[in-house]
Every structure is written in structure tokens, then in C-alpha cells.
Design a protein around this motif. Structure first.
Motif, PDB file in Angstrom:
ATOM      1  N   GLU A  67     -26.955  35.187  78.356  1.00 17.47           N
ATOM      2  CA  GLU A  67     -25.884  34.310  77.899  1.00 17.47           C
ATOM      3  C   GLU A  67     -26.324  33.337  76.818  1.00 17.47           C
ATOM      4  N   GLY A  68     -27.612  33.204  76.585  1.00 11.41           N
ATOM      5  CA  GLY A  68     -28.087  32.255  75.588  1.00 11.41           C
ATOM      6  C   GLY A  68     -27.916  32.759  74.164  1.00 11.41           C
ATOM      7  N   GLY A  69     -27.999  31.848  73.225  1.00 13.66           N
ATOM      8  CA  GLY A  69     -27.860  32.170  71.812  1.00 13.66           C
ATOM      9  C   GLY A  69     -29.072  32.886  71.241  1.00 13.66           C
ATOM     10  N   GLN A  70     -30.121  33.063  72.012  1.00 13.53           N
ATOM     11  CA  GLN A  70     -31.321  33.717  71.517  1.00 13.53           C
ATOM     12  C   GLN A  70     -31.217  35.238  71.536  1.00 13.53           C
ATOM     13  N   LEU A  71     -30.177  35.788  72.095  1.00 15.22           N
ATOM     14  CA  LEU A  71     -30.022  37.236  72.184  1.00 15.22           C
ATOM     15  C   LEU A  71     -29.829  37.805  70.786  1.00 15.22           C
ATOM     16  N   GLN A  72     -30.761  38.661  70.378  1.00 15.65           N
ATOM     17  CA  GLN A  72     -30.710  39.287  69.060  1.00 15.65           C
ATOM     18  C   GLN A  72     -29.896  40.574  69.135  1.00 15.65           C
ATOM     19  N   GLU A  73     -29.500  41.088  67.960  1.00 11.56           N
ATOM     20  CA  GLU A  73     -28.660  42.280  67.947  1.00 11.56           C
ATOM     21  C   GLU A  73     -29.355  43.474  68.589  1.00 11.56           C
ATOM     22  N   ALA A  74     -30.624  43.641  68.353  1.00  9.54           N
ATOM     23  CA  ALA A  74     -31.346  44.757  68.969  1.00  9.54           C
ATOM     24  C   ALA A  74     -31.367  44.596  70.482  1.00  9.54           C
ATOM     25  N   GLN A  75     -31.463  43.351  70.950  1.00 11.38           N
ATOM     26  CA  GLN A  75     -31.441  43.103  72.391  1.00 11.38           C
ATOM     27  C   GLN A  75     -30.088  43.468  72.981  1.00 11.38           C
ATOM     28  N   ALA A  76     -28.999  43.199  72.268  1.00  9.46           N
ATOM     29  CA  ALA A  76     -27.665  43.530  72.775  1.00  9.46           C
ATOM     30  C   ALA A  76     -27.546  45.039  72.988  1.00  9.46           C
ATOM     31  N   ILE A  77     -28.018  45.822  72.027  1.00 10.93           N
ATOM     32  CA  ILE A  77     -27.996  47.284  72.176  1.00 10.93           C
ATOM     33  C   ILE A  77     -28.934  47.706  73.295  1.00 10.93           C
ATOM     34  N   SER A  78     -30.102  47.067  73.366  1.00 12.65           N
ATOM     35  CA  SER A  78     -31.072  47.397  74.413  1.00 12.65           C
ATOM     36  C   SER A  78     -30.511  47.105  75.802  1.00 12.65           C
ATOM     37  N   VAL A  79     -29.821  45.985  75.944  1.00 11.60           N
ATOM     38  CA  VAL A  79     -29.204  45.618  77.227  1.00 11.60           C
ATOM     39  C   VAL A  79     -28.151  46.649  77.615  1.00 11.60           C
ATOM     40  N   LEU A  80     -27.311  47.025  76.676  1.00 11.83           N
ATOM     41  CA  LEU A  80     -26.276  48.014  76.942  1.00 11.83           C
ATOM     42  C   LEU A  80     -26.909  49.347  77.344  1.00 11.83           C
ATOM     43  N   HIS A  81     -27.915  49.768  76.613  1.00 13.43           N
ATOM     44  CA  HIS A  81     -28.599  51.019  76.919  1.00 13.43           C
ATOM     45  C   HIS A  81     -29.221  50.966  78.314  1.00 13.43           C
ATOM     46  N   GLU A  82     -29.851  49.850  78.638  1.00 14.86           N
ATOM     47  CA  GLU A  82     -30.504  49.728  79.947  1.00 14.86           C
ATOM     48  C   GLU A  82     -29.497  49.784  81.088  1.00 14.86           C
ATOM     49  N   MET A  83     -28.336  49.125  80.919  1.00 16.36           N
ATOM     50  CA  MET A  83     -27.309  49.174  81.969  1.00 16.36           C
ATOM     51  C   MET A  83     -26.847  50.609  82.210  1.00 16.36           C
ATOM     52  N   LEU A  84     -26.609  51.331  81.131  1.00 17.66           N
ATOM     53  CA  LEU A  84     -26.140  52.709  81.266  1.00 17.66           C
ATOM     54  C   LEU A  84     -27.232  53.621  81.807  1.00 17.66           C
ATOM     55  N   GLN A  85     -28.472  53.444  81.331  1.00 15.25           N
ATOM     56  CA  GLN A  85     -29.569  54.287  81.798  1.00 15.25           C
ATOM     57  C   GLN A  85     -29.827  54.082  83.288  1.00 15.25           C
ATOM     58  N   GLN A  86     -29.862  52.833  83.709  1.00 12.81           N
ATOM     59  CA  GLN A  86     -30.117  52.548  85.117  1.00 12.81           C
ATOM     60  C   GLN A  86     -28.968  53.035  86.002  1.00 12.81           C
ATOM     61  N   SER A  87     -27.736  52.921  85.518  1.00  8.96           N
ATOM     62  CA  SER A  87     -26.591  53.443  86.278  1.00  8.96           C
ATOM     63  C   SER A  87     -26.690  54.955  86.390  1.00  8.96           C
ATOM     64  N   PHE A  88     -27.046  55.600  85.288  1.00 14.65           N
ATOM     65  CA  PHE A  88     -27.226  57.057  85.306  1.00 14.65           C
ATOM     66  C   PHE A  88     -28.310  57.445  86.318  1.00 14.65           C
ATOM     67  N   ASN A  89     -29.431  56.762  86.275  1.00 12.64           N
ATOM     68  CA  ASN A  89     -30.536  57.058  87.196  1.00 12.64           C
ATOM     69  C   ASN A  89     -30.100  56.895  88.653  1.00 12.64           C
ATOM     70  N   LEU A  90     -29.352  55.841  88.923  1.00 10.51           N
ATOM     71  CA  LEU A  90     -28.900  55.567  90.280  1.00 10.51           C
ATOM     72  C   LEU A  90     -28.019  56.696  90.824  1.00 10.51           C
ATOM     73  N   PHE A  91     -27.124  57.191  89.976  1.00 10.16           N
ATOM     74  CA  PHE A  91     -26.200  58.229  90.422  1.00 10.16           C
ATOM     75  C   PHE A  91     -26.746  59.639  90.173  1.00 10.16           C
ATOM     76  N   HIS A  92     -27.982  59.726  89.775  1.00 15.56           N
ATOM     77  CA  HIS A  92     -28.587  61.038  89.540  1.00 15.56           C
ATOM     78  C   HIS A  92     -29.707  61.301  90.550  1.00 15.56           C
ATOM     79  N   THR A  93     -29.558  60.772  91.737  1.00 17.10           N
ATOM     80  CA  THR A  93     -30.544  60.989  92.794  1.00 17.10           C
ATOM     81  C   THR A  93     -29.987  61.953  93.834  1.00 17.10           C
ATOM     82  N   GLU A  94     -30.878  62.510  94.596  1.00 11.53           N
ATOM     83  CA  GLU A  94     -30.465  63.412  95.673  1.00 11.53           C
ATOM     84  C   GLU A  94     -29.591  62.672  96.687  1.00 11.53           C
TER      85      GLU A  94
END
Length: 195
Positions: A67-94
């Protein structure tokens, strides 16, 4: 809801900072797939969340990290990617395969995978070699810890139906935040007219 507002505020601040436009443009299809993923998660509900109140947990979404103003544009994309990747990993388990309707689960996995493919191209555009450490620090690392807590919770609850329902609701919140973030990224790039 507070997390969504925090993310949006951080992105507004990023958009007015140096280099306010992202190096990649997310398509409208990317956002539509995100909305479809939310609908699929809603359809995957097997139990009433009220039935599982005893299993509720605050997973401590890392709101303060983004939420801070220090979030850079690359971080915003990285955060979005991480949320989706971790969600994918969670639902891709046995264990998740045993917990959910196979057809809906496969559709969700496919949608998350499509979004990740789009974002992989974005990560390459907005992150130089000097930014490669973003995945190991700050908001992205906080998201990894958040999802690790979800995995630990499921294991502690022995992957019970109520534990999965609690996690489904939590992931709906996270993915809702990611859809808002995607829409905000598109607005910042002025790509509202592209399909």
C-alpha cells in the motif's frame, strides 16, 4: 476490500511517479479471464461458509507491503504474477484434485495458466537484470509467505472440506484483488479500447 483499495492506491501513486506507464499492456481478454476465474471459484463452492465458521482464519494478507508509495511498476507486475502463480500452484496439487469438481478445477487451472503466460511476457519487459531480485524481496516475498501460511493451514486441518472451503473464499478475495489490479494496470496504460 481494504487490500483492493490499498493496491489501487499504490498503483495510482506508481502511475504518477517516474516512468508511470508500464512496459507492457494487459489485454482486455486477460481481465476477462480473471473475472471468469472468479466465477469458477464461486461455482466450486461445496459447503456454506457459515457451516465452516469454526475453521475461519485470518491469513494476514500482506496489505502493508503493497500500500505504500514505494511500490515500483515492476513490483506491481511482480505482485500480480506472484498472486496468480501461487493460486495456480495451490489448485494444481493432488489434494485439490480430490477436493473439487474436476471440470471446474481444470477450467480454473487453464485460466490461471493463460494469465500467467500473459504476465511472463510483461515481466520480461518491465524487469531488467537489476530487478531480478524483486521476487525475493518486499511485497512478492510477503505474498510467498502468505501462501505458505495457506498451505500450512490446509495441512494442519488435514485438507478437510471446511479447510478447503475457507481457502476457496480466501483465494476468491486474492483473485478479486488481482482482477482489480489488472484493470487498474490497463487503465494506467490507456489501453481501454483494445480487445
Amino acid at each position: 476490500m481494504a487490500f483492493v483499495l490499498s493496491l489501487l492506491m499504490a498503483l495510482v501513486l506508481v502511475s504518477y511517479g517516474p516512468g508511470g506507464s508500464l512496459g507492457c499492456v494487459l489485454s482486455q481478454n486477460h481481465v476477462l479471464i480473471g473475472r471468469k476465474n472468479l466465477r469458477l471459484l464461486g461455482q466450486m463452492r461445496r459447503l456454506s461458509p457459515r457451516f465452516c465458521l469454526q475453521d475461519r482464519k485470518d491469513f494476514a494478507f500482506p496489505q502493508e507491503m503493497v500500500e505504500g508509495g514505494q511500490l515500483q511498476e515492476a513490483q506491481a507486475i511482480s505482485v500480480l504474477h506472484e498472486m496468480l502463480q501461487q493460486s495456480f500452484n495451490l489448485f494444481h496439487t493432488e489434494r485439490s484434485s480430490a477436493a473439487w469438481n474436476t471440470t471446474l478445477l481444470e477450467q480454473l487451472r487453464t485460466g490461471l495458466h493463460q494469465q500467467l503466460d500473459d504476465l511472463d511476457a510483461c515481466l520480461g519487459q518491465v524487469m531488467g537484470e537489476e530487478d531480478s531480485a524483486l521476487g525475493r524481496t518486499g511485497p512478492t516475498l510477503a505474498l510467498k509467505r502468505y501462501f505458505q501460511g495457506i498451505h500450512v493451514y490446509l495441512k494442519e486441518k488435514e485438507y478437510s472440506d471446511c479447510a478447503w472451503e475457507t481457502v476457496r473464499v480466501e483465494i476468491m478475495r486474492s483473485l478479486s484483488s488481482s482482477v482489480s489490479l489488472q484493470e487498474r494496470l490497463r487503465m494506467m496504460d490507456g489501453d481501454l479500447s483494445s480487445p
